[in-house]
Scaffold this motif. Structure first.
Motif, PDB file in Angstrom:
ATOM      1  N   ASP A 172      18.329 -48.362   7.251  1.00 28.12           N
ATOM      2  CA  ASP A 172      17.665 -47.130   7.699  1.00 28.12           C
ATOM      3  C   ASP A 172      16.548 -46.726   6.742  1.00 28.12           C
TER       4      ASP A 172
ATOM      5  N   ARG B 291      21.663 -40.946  13.725  1.00 27.78           N
ATOM      6  CA  ARG B 291      22.693 -40.744  12.694  1.00 27.78           C
ATOM      7  C   ARG B 291      23.271 -39.329  12.690  1.00 27.78           C
TER       8      ARG B 291
ATOM      9  N   VAL C 164      20.654 -38.996   6.851  1.00 22.34           N
ATOM     10  CA  VAL C 164      20.148 -40.355   6.676  1.00 22.34           C
ATOM     11  C   VAL C 164      19.836 -40.624   5.202  1.00 22.34           C
TER      12      VAL C 164
END
Length: 214
Positions: A182, A108, A113
């Motif tokens: 995630d 990412r 994140v």
């Protein structure tokens, strides 16, 4: 081989495990730094150092036949050998889970994140996991049963934080499905890391007492 040489091999075995535990603790701390600080360098370091834990596990597996074959071991030696095989596997897996965390950061980057809304709960989760990692290394070094059994309670804090995180993700999460996936994966990785640490503590109790008490 005389008993002195045999004892040296056992000491080497425990030394490798101690090194693995310290490296696994550093890995999860650095992965957490990478996650919360969006630190690409820290994430890359976690990934690059994982080969060391893999090599240490191979060293343990190579040393076991030497311990078993060259001199007839006593019961306590056999317990150490059995524990070493299991503990090495858990510690290697702990390192792998830290790598999984780091790889999400790398995937990412440069985007964070962890959104602001989730920073508090992730701070609790990462902090509790780091304490468990440090205590695992201490337990392996001291073989203290009380510290080993305390790890089970520490694990409850990780489980509670993961549950909070999951509740947040299903209650109108505003950052999209990708972000939710995630964070759900990250929660699982930290929870599994803590579970493996508890497994290590169980093996220490078994090594000392001959029974599993956790």
């Amino acid at each position: 081989m005389n008993r002195g040489g045999h004892d040296e091999q056992l000491d080497r075995l425990t030394g490798i495990l101690a090194t693995m535990s310290r490296e696994a603790a550093v890995a999860v701390r650095d992965a957490s730094t990478a996650l919360l600080d969006v630190d690409r360098g820290a994430a890359e370091a976690v990934v690059s150092r994982d080969a060391s834990l893999d090599a240490h596990r191979r060293d343990v597996e190579a040393l076991i036949p030497e311990v078993l074959v060259r001199q007839q071991p006593v019961a306590s030696d056999l317990r150490l050998v059995l524990c070493a095989i299991r503990v090495a596997g858990d510690l290697e897996r702990m390192g792998d889970l830290a790598v999984h965390i780091a790889k999400i950061v790398l995937m990412r980057h440069p985007v964070a994140v962890v959104p602001e809304r989730a920073r508090d709960v992730m701070g609790v989760l990462t902090g509790a996991t780091a304490r468990i990692a440090d205590k695992t290394a201490l337990v392996l070094a001291t073989r203290d049963q009380l510290d080993a059994m305390q790890l089970g309670l520490d694990d409850d804090e990780v489980d509670a934080a993961q549950a909070r995180l999951l509740s947040m993700l299903v209650a109108g999460w505003p950052y999209g499905v990708e972000s939710a996936i995630d964070l759900a994966l990250l929660g699982r990785y930290y929870e599994r890391y803590a579970d493996h640490a508890v497994n290590v503590a169980r093996q220490v109790v078994y090594l000392v007492t001959g029974t599993i008490r956790l």
